[in-house]
Design an enzyme around this catalytic site. Structure first.
Site, PDB file in Angstrom:
ATOM      1  N   SER A   1       0.942  -1.412  -0.044  1.00 29.18           N
ATOM      2  CA  SER A   1      -0.030   0.028  -0.014  1.00 29.18           C
ATOM      3  C   SER A   1       0.794   1.156  -0.057  1.00 29.18           C
ATOM      4  O   SER A   1       0.129   2.217  -0.280  1.00 29.18           O
ATOM      5  CB  SER A   1      -1.060  -0.067   1.221  1.00 29.18           C
ATOM      6  OG  SER A   1      -1.979  -0.727   0.983  1.00 29.18           O
TER       7      SER A   1
ATOM      8  N   LYS B   1       0.644   3.396  -3.034  1.00 27.90           N
ATOM      9  CA  LYS B   1      -0.503   4.370  -3.173  1.00 27.90           C
ATOM     10  C   LYS B   1      -0.239   5.742  -3.197  1.00 27.90           C
ATOM     11  O   LYS B   1      -0.590   6.465  -3.958  1.00 27.90           O
ATOM     12  CB  LYS B   1      -1.581   4.118  -2.262  1.00 27.90           C
ATOM     13  CG  LYS B   1      -2.342   2.602  -2.305  1.00 27.90           C
ATOM     14  CD  LYS B   1      -3.262   2.337  -1.245  1.00 27.90           C
ATOM     15  CE  LYS B   1      -3.821   0.892  -1.205  1.00 27.90           C
ATOM     16  NZ  LYS B   1      -4.408   0.318  -0.124  1.00 27.90           N
TER      17      LYS B   1
ATOM     18  N   TYR C   1      -2.591  -1.963 -10.699  1.00 24.43           N
ATOM     19  CA  TYR C   1      -2.911  -2.156  -9.144  1.00 24.43           C
ATOM     20  C   TYR C   1      -1.981  -3.149  -8.553  1.00 24.43           C
ATOM     21  O   TYR C   1      -1.199  -2.720  -7.400  1.00 24.43           O
ATOM     22  CB  TYR C   1      -4.181  -1.937  -8.619  1.00 24.43           C
ATOM     23  CG  TYR C   1      -4.337  -2.023  -7.238  1.00 24.43           C
ATOM     24  CD1 TYR C   1      -4.030  -0.915  -6.522  1.00 24.43           C
ATOM     25  CD2 TYR C   1      -4.724  -3.128  -6.451  1.00 24.43           C
ATOM     26  CE1 TYR C   1      -4.094  -0.770  -4.890  1.00 24.43           C
ATOM     27  CE2 TYR C   1      -4.648  -3.235  -5.127  1.00 24.43           C
ATOM     28  CZ  TYR C   1      -4.460  -1.991  -4.179  1.00 24.43           C
ATOM     29  OH  TYR C   1      -4.590  -2.060  -2.942  1.00 24.43           O
TER      30      TYR C   1
ATOM     31  N   TYR D   1      -4.501   3.898   7.749  1.00 20.86           N
ATOM     32  CA  TYR D   1      -5.750   3.028   7.704  1.00 20.86           C
ATOM     33  C   TYR D   1      -6.370   3.492   8.826  1.00 20.86           C
ATOM     34  O   TYR D   1      -6.483   4.901   9.334  1.00 20.86           O
ATOM     35  CB  TYR D   1      -5.474   1.472   8.349  1.00 20.86           C
ATOM     36  CG  TYR D   1      -4.331   1.092   7.238  1.00 20.86           C
ATOM     37  CD1 TYR D   1      -4.528   1.064   5.789  1.00 20.86           C
ATOM     38  CD2 TYR D   1      -3.307   0.305   7.698  1.00 20.86           C
ATOM     39  CE1 TYR D   1      -3.582   0.556   4.834  1.00 20.86           C
ATOM     40  CE2 TYR D   1      -2.352  -0.517   6.832  1.00 20.86           C
ATOM     41  CZ  TYR D   1      -2.460  -0.296   5.663  1.00 20.86           C
ATOM     42  OH  TYR D   1      -1.503  -0.774   4.618  1.00 20.86           O
TER      43      TYR D   1
ATOM     44  N   VAL E   1       0.706  -3.752   3.985  1.00 21.64           N
ATOM     45  CA  VAL E   1       0.528  -4.905   4.689  1.00 21.64           C
ATOM     46  C   VAL E   1       1.839  -5.973   4.596  1.00 21.64           C
ATOM     47  O   VAL E   1       1.894  -6.912   5.245  1.00 21.64           O
ATOM     48  CB  VAL E   1      -0.536  -5.798   4.098  1.00 21.64           C
ATOM     49  CG1 VAL E   1      -1.902  -5.374   4.591  1.00 21.64           C
ATOM     50  CG2 VAL E   1      -0.508  -5.769   2.632  1.00 21.64           C
TER      51      VAL E   1
HETATM   52  N1  GLN Z   1      -2.133  -5.335  -2.223  1.00 26.04           N
HETATM   53  C1  GLN Z   1      -2.355  -5.054  -1.147  1.00 26.04           C
HETATM   54  C2  GLN Z   1      -4.188  -5.315  -1.275  1.00 26.04           C
HETATM   55  O1  GLN Z   1      -4.576  -4.584  -2.607  1.00 26.04           O
HETATM   56  C3  GLN Z   1      -2.294  -3.697  -0.384  1.00 26.04           C
HETATM   57  C4  GLN Z   1      -2.991  -3.687   1.037  1.00 26.04           C
HETATM   58  C5  GLN Z   1      -2.199  -3.039   1.843  1.00 26.04           C
HETATM   59  O2  GLN Z   1      -0.895  -2.903   1.848  1.00 26.04           O
HETATM   60  N2  GLN Z   1      -3.028  -2.468   2.945  1.00 26.04           N
HETATM   61  O3  GLN Z   1      -5.019  -5.855  -0.450  1.00 26.04           O
END
Ligand code: GLN
Length: 324
Positions: free
Chosen positions: A65, A68, A191, A243, A261
Site C-alpha cells: 500500500s 498508493k 494495481y 488506515y 501489509v
Molecule cells: N495489495 C494489497 C491489497 O490490495 C495492499 C494492501 C495494503 O498494503 N494495505 O490488498
C-alpha cells in the site's frame, strides 16, 4: 559526535524492539505469509544524503500500500488536483483499508486514495497508450524516487491477481457507479503490479526523503515529482496514511506516513528527513507493530511531530549540525 548519537539511538531502539513477538503476518496474500517475522530494519535518510541504517535494511519486500502515495502523486501530475478530486476524495474513513462499500453517497467517489477502492480508482486514471506503456511509466516514476532500477515480484503479483477478489469486487462496484472505466482487468493488473514493486527499507527512506526535500531525490538530485504537489501528497498521508489508526498516529507520532501489509512504514519529516521501518508482523489495523514503536520513539526523541516542527521544537537538524 552527534551523528554517532543518532546512530547509537537507532541501534538501541533496534536492540530493544527486536525481541518483541507481537503481531501477525498478513496471510490473505499467500506470498506475504512467507515473510520472516524477525526481519527488522530502520533507515533514516537526511536531505543532504546521509543515511543511518540498522538491521535488515537491504532485505527486499513488496511495497504494497505504500505505493498508493506515489501513484496518487502521479495522478496529481497527470490530472491536476481539482480534476482528480472529482474522482477520488481526501476524507479519512475510519474503516479498514480493504473496506468494501464506502463510496460517497452523493458523489460516488471512493473516500480517499489510501484505501484500496480509492487506490484502484487512482491507478485506473494513470495515462499511457497501452498496459505496457502505463506499467513502464509507473516503474520509471518509482525509479526517480528510489534512484535505481526497480522490479516487480512476479510471485506476489500472481498471488494477488489470483486471490484479490475483494479488490475485483470494489472495481466492479466503481464501474457500476461510473467512477472507473473498462477494461477493469487492466486497472486491477496495474494495481497489483504497483503493490508488487520490490523495495528495501533504505529505498523507502530515500523515497520519503525525496518528498521531505520538495520532490528532489537527495541522492541523485532528480526531481521525482513537481514540488507544487508535495503539500497535497503529505496532506493525504497525514490524514489517511495509517488506515483506521490515522487519528491516533497523528496524535502520537504526527508525521505524514504510509504503511503497507508487507510490514513497511514510510514517513516524511518535511525539510528534515525520510524515515522507513520494515518489520512484517502487523497489529489489528494492519500496521507494523515494531514500526509503530520505532516512530513513537523517534518522534519523541527528535521532536518530529508536525506541531513540534512548526513550533520550532524539532531537535534533528541541531543534532546533525553539531557534528560539522
Ligand atoms: N495489495 C494489497 C491489497 O490490495 C495492499 C494492501 C495494503 O498494503 N494495505 O490488498
Amino acid at each position: 559526535m552527534a551523528t554517532a548519537d543518532i546512530q547509537a539511538f537507532l541501534d538501541d531502539l533496534y536492540a530493544q524492539l527486536q525481541p518483541l513477538r507481537q503481531g501477525q503476518l498478513a496471510c490473505y496474500i499467500p506470498e506475504l505469509a512467507k515473510a520472516n517475522p524477525d526481519w527488522f530494519g530502520i533507515s533514516v535518510v537526511t536531505l543532504d544524503g546521509r543515511s543511518f541504517d540498522v538491521g535488515d535494511v537491504q532485505q527486499t519486500f513488496t511495497i504494497q500500500s505504500i505505493s498508493k502515495v506515489f501513484v496518487y502523486a502521479m495522478a496529481l501530475e497527470d490530472y491536476g488536483r481539482e480534476k482528480l478530486l472529482k474522482k477520488v476524495g481526501v476524507e479519512p474513513t475510519g474503516d479498514p483499508f480493504n473496506c468494501l462499500i464506502r463510496l460517497d453517497e452523493d458523489s460516488k467517489r471512493p473516500d480517499n486514495p489510501m484505501v484500496n477502492a480509492g487506490a484502484i480508482a487512482t491507478t485506473s486514471l494513470i495515462t499511457g497508450q497501452d498496459p505496457a506503456d502505463r506499467l513502464n511509466r509507473l516503474l520509471a516514476m518509482f525509479e526517480r524516487y528510489i534512484g535505481h532500477e526497480v522490479f516487480i515480484d512476479m510471485s506476489t503479483f500472481l498471488s494477488e491477481k489470483a486471490t484479490g477478489h475483494r479488490n475485483r469486487a470494489m472495481a466492479h462496484l466503481m464501474l457500476n457507479f461510473g467512477m472507473i472505466d473498462e477494461p477493469l482487468d487492466d486497472a486491477l493488473d496495474l494495481y497489483f503490479q504497483q503493490c508488487s514493486v520490490l523495495v528495501n527499507t533504505h529505498d523507502l527512506a530515500v523515497m520519503a526523503a525525496t518528498l521531505a526535500n520538495r520532490g528532489i531525490n537527495p541522492i541523485t538530485g532528480t526531481q521525482a515529482v513537481d514540488a507544487a504537489h508535495v503539500r497535497d501528497i503529505l496532506g493525504v498521508m497525514y490524514t489517511c496514511g495509517m488506515y483506521n489508526f490515522a487519528g491516533e498516529w497523528a496524535f502520537r507520532v504526527g508525521i505524514p506516513a504510509k504503511s503497507g501489509v508487507s510490514g513497511g512504514i514510510l514517513a516524511v519529516v518535511p525539510n528534515q528527513a525520510g524515515i522507513a521501518v520494515f518489520s512484517p508482523p502487523l497489529d489489528s489495523h494492519g500496521n507494523s507493530v515494531r514500526g509503530l514503536k520505532v516512530f513513537e520513539a523517534l518522534s519523541q526523541e527528535y521532536g518530529f511531530h508536525l506541531f513540534d516542527l512548526s513550533l520550532g521544537r524539532c531537535r534533528f537538524t541541531a543534532a546533525l549540525g553539531e557534528d560539522s
